[in-house]
Every structure is written in C-alpha cells, then in structure tokens.
Design a protein around this motif. Structure first.
Motif, PDB file in Angstrom:
ATOM      1  N   GLN A 192       0.816  -1.213   0.000  1.00  0.00           N
ATOM      2  CA  GLN A 192       0.000   0.000   0.000  1.00  0.00           C
ATOM      3  C   GLN A 192       0.851   1.265   0.000  1.00  0.00           C
ATOM      4  N   SER A 193       2.088   1.152   0.473  1.00  0.00           N
ATOM      5  CA  SER A 193       2.961   2.331   0.527  1.00  0.00           C
ATOM      6  C   SER A 193       3.574   2.673  -0.821  1.00  0.00           C
ATOM      7  N   ILE A 194       3.419   1.785  -1.812  1.00  0.00           N
ATOM      8  CA  ILE A 194       3.929   2.036  -3.164  1.00  0.00           C
ATOM      9  C   ILE A 194       2.824   2.722  -3.962  1.00  0.00           C
ATOM     10  N   SER A 195       3.124   3.879  -4.493  1.00  0.00           N
ATOM     11  CA  SER A 195       2.084   4.700  -5.127  1.00  0.00           C
ATOM     12  C   SER A 195       1.949   4.508  -6.632  1.00  0.00           C
ATOM     13  N   ASP A 196       2.840   3.714  -7.246  1.00  0.00           N
ATOM     14  CA  ASP A 196       2.711   3.558  -8.713  1.00  0.00           C
ATOM     15  C   ASP A 196       1.545   2.619  -9.039  1.00  0.00           C
ATOM     16  N   ASN A 197       1.286   2.470 -10.317  1.00  0.00           N
ATOM     17  CA  ASN A 197       0.118   1.691 -10.755  1.00  0.00           C
ATOM     18  C   ASN A 197       0.467   0.316 -11.305  1.00  0.00           C
ATOM     19  N   TYR A 198       1.662  -0.168 -11.005  1.00  0.00           N
ATOM     20  CA  TYR A 198       2.034  -1.507 -11.460  1.00  0.00           C
ATOM     21  C   TYR A 198       1.288  -2.558 -10.641  1.00  0.00           C
ATOM     22  N   PRO A 199       1.114  -3.772 -11.187  1.00  0.00           N
ATOM     23  CA  PRO A 199       0.357  -4.821 -10.488  1.00  0.00           C
ATOM     24  C   PRO A 199       0.979  -5.185  -9.135  1.00  0.00           C
ATOM     25  N   LYS A 200       0.104  -5.440  -8.168  1.00  0.00           N
ATOM     26  CA  LYS A 200       0.541  -5.844  -6.833  1.00  0.00           C
ATOM     27  C   LYS A 200      -0.258  -7.077  -6.426  1.00  0.00           C
ATOM     28  N   TYR A 201       0.460  -8.076  -5.895  1.00  0.00           N
ATOM     29  CA  TYR A 201      -0.179  -9.348  -5.557  1.00  0.00           C
ATOM     30  C   TYR A 201       0.127  -9.740  -4.112  1.00  0.00           C
ATOM     31  N   LEU A 202      -0.847 -10.359  -3.475  1.00  0.00           N
ATOM     32  CA  LEU A 202      -0.663 -11.000  -2.182  1.00  0.00           C
ATOM     33  C   LEU A 202      -1.034 -12.465  -2.371  1.00  0.00           C
ATOM     34  N   LEU A 203      -0.030 -13.333  -2.313  1.00  0.00           N
ATOM     35  CA  LEU A 203      -0.240 -14.772  -2.544  1.00  0.00           C
ATOM     36  C   LEU A 203      -0.208 -15.511  -1.219  1.00  0.00           C
ATOM     37  N   THR A 204      -1.234 -16.334  -0.964  1.00  0.00           N
ATOM     38  CA  THR A 204      -1.319 -17.066   0.300  1.00  0.00           C
ATOM     39  C   THR A 204      -1.802 -18.494   0.034  1.00  0.00           C
ATOM     40  N   LEU A 205      -1.729 -19.329   1.063  1.00  0.00           N
ATOM     41  CA  LEU A 205      -2.291 -20.681   0.958  1.00  0.00           C
ATOM     42  C   LEU A 205      -3.712 -20.748   1.503  1.00  0.00           C
ATOM     43  N   ASP A 206      -4.315 -19.578   1.732  1.00  0.00           N
ATOM     44  CA  ASP A 206      -5.734 -19.536   2.075  1.00  0.00           C
ATOM     45  C   ASP A 206      -6.535 -19.827   0.812  1.00  0.00           C
ATOM     46  N   ASN A 207      -7.288 -20.926   0.820  1.00  0.00           N
ATOM     47  CA  ASN A 207      -8.045 -21.317  -0.373  1.00  0.00           C
ATOM     48  C   ASN A 207      -9.352 -20.526  -0.416  1.00  0.00           C
ATOM     49  N   ASP A 208      -9.215 -19.245  -0.725  1.00  0.00           N
ATOM     50  CA  ASP A 208     -10.345 -18.320  -0.760  1.00  0.00           C
ATOM     51  C   ASP A 208     -10.483 -17.733  -2.159  1.00  0.00           C
ATOM     52  N   PRO A 209     -11.651 -17.200  -2.489  1.00  0.00           N
ATOM     53  CA  PRO A 209     -11.802 -16.511  -3.781  1.00  0.00           C
ATOM     54  C   PRO A 209     -10.865 -15.304  -3.857  1.00  0.00           C
ATOM     55  N   VAL A 210     -10.614 -14.849  -5.072  1.00  0.00           N
ATOM     56  CA  VAL A 210      -9.774 -13.670  -5.276  1.00  0.00           C
ATOM     57  C   VAL A 210     -10.430 -12.456  -4.610  1.00  0.00           C
ATOM     58  N   VAL A 211      -9.605 -11.692  -3.894  1.00  0.00           N
ATOM     59  CA  VAL A 211     -10.075 -10.473  -3.234  1.00  0.00           C
ATOM     60  C   VAL A 211      -9.182  -9.317  -3.672  1.00  0.00           C
ATOM     61  N   MET A 212      -9.780  -8.157  -3.943  1.00  0.00           N
ATOM     62  CA  MET A 212      -9.008  -6.968  -4.295  1.00  0.00           C
ATOM     63  C   MET A 212      -8.991  -6.008  -3.103  1.00  0.00           C
ATOM     64  N   HIS A 213      -7.785  -5.570  -2.721  1.00  0.00           N
ATOM     65  CA  HIS A 213      -7.627  -4.609  -1.632  1.00  0.00           C
ATOM     66  C   HIS A 213      -7.094  -3.297  -2.232  1.00  0.00           C
ATOM     67  N   ASN A 214      -7.997  -2.462  -2.723  1.00  0.00           N
ATOM     68  CA  ASN A 214      -7.581  -1.195  -3.334  1.00  0.00           C
ATOM     69  C   ASN A 214      -6.475  -1.391  -4.384  1.00  0.00           C
ATOM     70  N   GLY A 215      -6.701  -2.329  -5.276  1.00  0.00           N
ATOM     71  CA  GLY A 215      -5.754  -2.574  -6.361  1.00  0.00           C
ATOM     72  C   GLY A 215      -4.772  -3.695  -6.104  1.00  0.00           C
ATOM     73  N   ILE A 216      -4.722  -4.204  -4.868  1.00  0.00           N
ATOM     74  CA  ILE A 216      -3.831  -5.332  -4.543  1.00  0.00           C
ATOM     75  C   ILE A 216      -4.635  -6.618  -4.661  1.00  0.00           C
ATOM     76  N   LYS A 217      -4.176  -7.522  -5.506  1.00  0.00           N
ATOM     77  CA  LYS A 217      -4.908  -8.763  -5.769  1.00  0.00           C
ATOM     78  C   LYS A 217      -4.460  -9.861  -4.803  1.00  0.00           C
ATOM     79  N   GLN A 218      -5.362 -10.281  -3.925  1.00  0.00           N
ATOM     80  CA  GLN A 218      -5.073 -11.411  -3.039  1.00  0.00           C
ATOM     81  C   GLN A 218      -5.555 -12.679  -3.726  1.00  0.00           C
ATOM     82  N   GLN A 219      -4.648 -13.663  -3.856  1.00  0.00           N
ATOM     83  CA  GLN A 219      -4.984 -14.864  -4.617  1.00  0.00           C
ATOM     84  C   GLN A 219      -4.438 -16.107  -3.944  1.00  0.00           C
ATOM     85  N   TYR A 220      -5.159 -17.192  -4.084  1.00  0.00           N
ATOM     86  CA  TYR A 220      -4.723 -18.506  -3.615  1.00  0.00           C
ATOM     87  C   TYR A 220      -3.468 -18.883  -4.398  1.00  0.00           C
ATOM     88  N   ALA A 221      -2.361 -19.108  -3.711  1.00  0.00           N
ATOM     89  CA  ALA A 221      -1.064 -19.303  -4.366  1.00  0.00           C
ATOM     90  C   ALA A 221      -1.073 -20.489  -5.325  1.00  0.00           C
TER      91      ALA A 221
END
Length: 399
Positions: free
Chosen positions: A362-391
C-alpha cells in the motif's frame, strides 16, 4: 517424460537463428532431456539424422573429445554440406577451451548450436566476454508445480499435490520413484553430494568440507531470510567453528555457481535503486532442504516463498527483494519497463497479519500490479488494487 512446453517454445523461437542456445541449471533438472525432446522434434519435422550431432561429455565414451582439438576435428568431419547442422553439447564446460570450438563453428552459416551446463563457469569471466553477443541463456529449473501436477492423477486435489511437491521435490526423475520414500531420499542425497563434492569442492578446491556443509545447512534453514555474510560467520564462530566472512563469501559464490542456491539482491522500491548490502538465497528445489536439514517440518511460509520465487524466475524478469523504509516486499519483478510486486504469506486470515502484509504494498504509489499470494483457499479479493490470490491457483495459472 514431462513435456517442457515453455522451454521448448523458447528453443523453437531461437531455432536456426545465429545465436548460441545455452541451457543452464542445477544437475538433473532436465537439461539433457530437454535437448532430447528438441532433437526428436527436429527429426519429426523432417530434419535428417545426419544433420544432428549430440555429445554428452559426462559419458565416458566421449572422453577423447574432452580435448578441444579432437572435438573440433570430430565435429567438423561430421558436418553435412549445404544443410543446417544441429549440434547438441551436453555439459560442455567439462571441455577445456570449449569456447574455441563453439566460436569456430559459430562462424559457419549452416550450424545451429545448443549447449548445456550445470555450473556458472560456463558463462563466467573471460568465457562470457568471448561469447558476448553470441548466445542466449535459457535458465532451466526443476519441474514447476504446474508441470508436476500434470503427471499426477486427475482426481488429486491441488492441496494434496502441493504437500507431495514440497515433501518429495521437483526433479523430473522423482516422478518415477515418488511412491518409495526411501528411494527418493537416497536419490536426493546422492544428487546433493554430487553437487557439493563435484561442482563445489573439486572446482573451488575447498578443503574444509564440513564447514561448507554447515554453511549449506544454515542457508537452507534460513531461506527467505536476509543472509548477511557476517551473520553466518558469527553464527559459525558462536558454535565454536571460527571462519572468516571472506571464506563464507567464497562458499556462497561457489554454491550459487552450482545453481543449488539462487541469490536475490535488495532493491529500494521507492528510491528505485539497488542496495549493496543484504540478499536472500533460495534453493533450486525445496525437496533438497529435507535432505540437507531433515524433515522436521515447520517454516511452511518460507517454503511457499521459495516456490513462488522459482516460479517468478521461470516466468522471466529481474527479481529483487523490495525495501520500503523498514518494511519489505518479498519480490519486485522488473521486466523491461514493466514492474510487479509480490507479497507471500502462508495465511492472512488473521486481521493483524493481513494489515502487516498489505502495508508495504500500500505504501507504493505507482500503478504496477501488486499481488498477495497465500495458501488460504479463498476466492480472489481486491484490496484497493492489490490482488489477493490462492497461491496454488497462481502457480497453475488459474485466474
């Protein structure tokens, strides 16, 4: 034999181009098999057998050709006139002055050259200078998770396949013996010993093998942590085994040269510049970690991080550890003018963990893609442009 689609496409892209194709990677990651696949493809497409010449320099039958003059004469005598000749040289670094042979045949219009090597010596120092502008490096890794599951039963879940993947490892041959854990362990142990003793100890003339192995265990136990050389030296000294930072630096250089570890430098994500101090080291295969340090479990977050690093390396681009003030972004990938940021966490279902992992992105202000990869088997969630995805979806290109 697993079909290495991405790598075959790369070889096909460069086929018949005036460029030497150099396939590098850790021992037994599939370099020889890849060249065999490509050779078979050439033959299936109408290339004559006489147009293909292959030599594996680990084969004792080819020992006479370790003399570069003998090798040159042999190959020259087998070239077919007025047709393209495809030369496949496996573990070419075993031939002293091999670059003289490669350069000589590179001058011919009807020669297409493919070479492999399991040590960075192949493209180091003076040799790299001699071959500058004449080669493209294709970095080969053991099987990706996507390649691995292609060889598993169709009804196996991603979770089950992943557990198997991190326990056994990703070297292609392991698919043939994966149901016999004792054979798997013996194979990996033999491979590790070959890399350490043949590629590291012999080439670098290291005398204190026990110290080297202690360093390997320390690094393996700290994958994903900033590996400051002095810290390793101090740890060894505290255990009653005094060793200088210079020696540790030489050990790490030798280990990365053998492709058992890959270094990742730090990058100031806001200042957009490389940092000189600190780096991370990742294993070429997490299965080796079980042989080096034992299967005591735990540290699943860093294992996931290691696997994500390897996948990013397969997909291409320059990979760095991102520094944002006192915080860290696991990976910053720069590909030409494009950039992407990746944060890796075992789970973010705890709110405090979620906030901690998102904060650097969140501290990076540019518009390049940002990902949060986890082993939580959940649907894709967007956090203000940050894509949380099942790894595991990300690893298998499920979007």
């Amino acid at each position: 034999m697993i079909y290495r689609k991405e790598y075959m496409c790369l070889l096909d892209k460069w086929r018949d181009q005036r460029i030497i194709k150099v396939v590098t990677g850790i021992r037994r990651c599939g370099k020889s098999s890849l060249l065999k696949m490509f050779r078979d493809k050439l033959l299936a497409e109408g290339v004559l057998k006489e147009q293909v010449l292959e030599l594996n320099f680990e084969d004792l039958d080819n020992e006479p050709y370790l003399d570069y003059k003998v090798l040159y004469a042999y190959v020259k005598n087998h070239l077919v006139e007025n047709k393209m000749n495809y030369l496949f040289f496996d573990e070419i670094q075993m031939v002293d002055n091999f670059q003289k042979v490669i350069n000589s045949f590179f001058l011919l219009d009807n020669v297409d050259i493919y070479v492999t090597g399991s040590n960075a010596y192949l493209l180091s120092g003076e040799i790299a200078t001699l071959l500058t502008g004449r080669y493209v490096e294709i970095k080969l890794f053991p099987l990706s998770f996507k390649e691995y599951i292609s060889a598993q039963p169709e009804d196996m879940s991603l979770d089950s396949a992943y557990r198997k993947y991190i326990e056994i490892g990703s070297f292609p041959y392991l698919l043939q013996i994966e149901n016999n854990r004792e054979m798997v362990r013996e194979y990996l142990t033999g491979l590790y010993n070959t890399i350490v003793l043949k590629d590291v100890v012999s080439r670098k003339k290291i005398t204190d093998v026990m110290m080297l192995q202690s360093v390997v265990r320390f690094i393996s136990d700290n994958i994903g942590n900033i590996s400051v050389i002095k810290r390793i030296s101090d740890t060894m000294t505290s255990l009653g085994r005094k060793v200088s930072s210079h020696t540790i630096e030489n050990y790490i250089s030798a280990l990365t040269d053998s492709y058992i570890f890959y270094p990742v430098a730090k990058y100031d994500a806001k200042g957009k510049q490389l940092l000189k101090t600190g780096q991370k080291l990742y294993l070429a295969d997490v299965g080796l970690r079980n042989v080096i340090n034992g299967t005591r479990g735990g540290d699943l977050g860093h294992i996931l991080e290691n696997i994500v690093f390897l996948e990013l390396a397969r997909r291409g681009g320059e990979i760095y550890v991102g520094k944002v003030g006192d915080a860290e972004i696991d990976f910053v990938v720069i590909n030409g003018i494009e950039k992407a940021y990746y944060q890796v966490s075992l789970s973010v279902r705890d709110e405090a963990t979620m906030k901690r992992e998102l904060a650097p992105l969140q501290s990076i202000s540019d518009n390049y893609p940002k990902y949060l990869l986890t082993l939580d088997n959940d649907p894709v969630v967007m956090h203000n442009g940050i894509k949380q995805q099942y790894a595991l979806d990300w690893l298998t290109d499920i979007y």
